[in-house]
Design a protein around this motif. Sequence first.
Motif, PDB file in Angstrom:
ATOM      1  N   GLY A 210       0.628  -0.895  -0.339  1.00  0.00           N
ATOM      2  CA  GLY A 210       0.426  -0.074  -0.354  1.00  0.00           C
ATOM      3  C   GLY A 210       0.653   1.238  -0.275  1.00  0.00           C
ATOM      4  N   ALA A 211       0.489   2.416  -0.657  1.00  0.00           N
ATOM      5  CA  ALA A 211       0.866   3.940  -0.180  1.00  0.00           C
ATOM      6  C   ALA A 211       2.378   3.631  -1.099  1.00  0.00           C
ATOM      7  N   ILE A 212       1.941   3.828  -2.631  1.00  0.00           N
ATOM      8  CA  ILE A 212       3.341   3.319  -3.596  1.00  0.00           C
ATOM      9  C   ILE A 212       3.206   4.889  -4.043  1.00  0.00           C
ATOM     10  N   ASP A 231      20.126 -11.880  -5.592  1.00  0.00           N
ATOM     11  CA  ASP A 231      18.190 -12.578  -4.540  1.00  0.00           C
ATOM     12  C   ASP A 231      17.409 -11.726  -3.278  1.00  0.00           C
ATOM     13  N   HIS A 232      17.651  -9.792  -3.543  1.00  0.00           N
ATOM     14  CA  HIS A 232      17.715  -9.089  -2.327  1.00  0.00           C
ATOM     15  C   HIS A 232      16.607  -8.688  -3.791  1.00  0.00           C
ATOM     16  N   VAL A 233      14.795  -9.015  -3.565  1.00  0.00           N
ATOM     17  CA  VAL A 233      13.760  -8.187  -4.104  1.00  0.00           C
ATOM     18  C   VAL A 233      12.975  -7.433  -3.582  1.00  0.00           C
ATOM     19  N   PHE A 234      12.214  -6.505  -3.818  1.00  0.00           N
ATOM     20  CA  PHE A 234      11.634  -5.650  -3.293  1.00  0.00           C
ATOM     21  C   PHE A 234       9.810  -5.928  -4.136  1.00  0.00           C
ATOM     22  N   LEU A 235       8.945  -6.350  -3.682  1.00  0.00           N
ATOM     23  CA  LEU A 235       7.534  -6.140  -3.843  1.00  0.00           C
ATOM     24  C   LEU A 235       6.845  -4.992  -4.297  1.00  0.00           C
ATOM     25  N   LEU A 236       6.009  -4.237  -4.904  1.00  0.00           N
ATOM     26  CA  LEU A 236       5.312  -2.806  -4.265  1.00  0.00           C
ATOM     27  C   LEU A 236       3.809  -3.621  -4.174  1.00  0.00           C
ATOM     28  N   MET A 237       3.150  -3.645  -3.664  1.00  0.00           N
ATOM     29  CA  MET A 237       1.555  -3.917  -4.084  1.00  0.00           C
ATOM     30  C   MET A 237       0.356  -2.941  -3.633  1.00  0.00           C
ATOM     31  N   GLY A 238      -0.049  -2.262  -4.475  1.00  0.00           N
ATOM     32  CA  GLY A 238      -1.205  -1.649  -3.749  1.00  0.00           C
ATOM     33  C   GLY A 238      -2.042  -1.084  -5.437  1.00  0.00           C
ATOM     34  N   ARG A 239      -1.746   0.322  -5.291  1.00  0.00           N
ATOM     35  CA  ARG A 239      -2.828   1.479  -6.661  1.00  0.00           C
ATOM     36  C   ARG A 239      -1.819   2.087  -6.395  1.00  0.00           C
ATOM     37  N   PRO A 240      -1.113   1.700  -7.505  1.00  0.00           N
ATOM     38  CA  PRO A 240      -0.016   3.537  -7.977  1.00  0.00           C
ATOM     39  C   PRO A 240      -0.895   3.744  -8.834  1.00  0.00           C
ATOM     40  N   SER A 241      -0.561   5.217  -9.055  1.00  0.00           N
ATOM     41  CA  SER A 241      -0.495   5.799 -10.041  1.00  0.00           C
ATOM     42  C   SER A 241      -0.302   5.447 -11.161  1.00  0.00           C
TER      43      SER A 241
END
Length: 396
Positions: A210-212, A231-241
């Motif tokens: 959230g809050a992306i 192998d360090h990964v980043f997942l962004l979940m939400g409603r980005p514009s």
Amino acid sequence: MIAAYTIGDPTTRNTAASLLKEGWSVTVIQEIPNNFNTPVGPPGIKVITTPTFSSPFLPKQLRSLLRWLALLTYVRGQLLFSNFDLVVTFMHRPLAALPGLNRKGFRLISCIYDIPTLIGQGAMDKMTIARGWAQLKHADIIWASDLYRAQLTQRFAKLDLLPIVCHNCPPIAYVPNPIPSDDRLWLRAQLQVQGAPISLTSGSIMIRAGAIGDLCGIEDTLVAMQSLPEDHVFLLMGRPSESYVNKITILIKELTLAKRVFFWDKPSDEVWKKALMGADIGHLIHVCPEEAVANQLFAFNSSLSNYRLFNYLAVGLPIICHVDDRLRALQEEVCCFKTVRQAHLINDIGVAWTALASQKAQYQAMREAAIKAFQNIYHWENQFRPINAKIQEYAD
């Protein structure tokens, strides 16, 4: 009756479910923001959705006026033709839509979980905020989502008593305990399919639930990733514009992180929960802005009220978080935080992530502290208990 943002809002949904469990008949009146799907309520709850007036052929100001008139009509119509014992409101618009409350045909319970700023607001928004603060003085029960919002609510509404504090937490049954190993591995398998260089047993997944957008430390996190293992990964979940996704996609390409950074746009509740259960670290960074409106919103609204914070606790995620005096008491109470300084975000994020990925004993202790805090204190049923007790006094 609950007049709220939408039944999809976690706090609104949890409140409705709690009242239903206590034997109340619950009706929810909701306004749906443009471009949102209409959320469905829990079984047994009647949901009324006001018109959106989203046609592009209508001027923006006219659309806003029509939405406001629709809310007034639906709320007051329900009050006129139905016999409600309780009215529960969330934020200022539903309060402003109620008739004058110098007479009491019902008990009013009100929740304030964001403090709005008047800077940059239009005339109608200023009116609804001001009327909401004025109406709040007539409420029988008031709660806010953290101590600082409670203090500001008391100040702006000129209340005699401090509102009850009820944190925005998931219900105790939100996730199973312990989390099944298959659910822990699910996210890794999904990201592997998308090309992430991780295995089912190695690597580190940080999640931003959230809050992306701007002022979330996301760009600094991407830069920090350049010096971290692949192998360090980043997942962004939400409603980005769309504009933010376009901007951040360019940066991801420039930093050659296309196989390490992933956007999941508007995932279902079930996917959201499974992703949280499969992640290793929670991202809770917010940057204090310089621009006046955003700066005042940051000053008014602490991350202590963020639902994602308690989502992270529920699934046992150690949290990388910005330095904020308003969070210090919780950070000292629940030893699952690594703090990063705004002036040194890139370096501090790298140091914190490295420590969480490499110091296994400390990491496990932080996981256990987060889960224990959720199970004992920071779950919805415990937080809502004092409000529910007062409601039951009225019922009795």
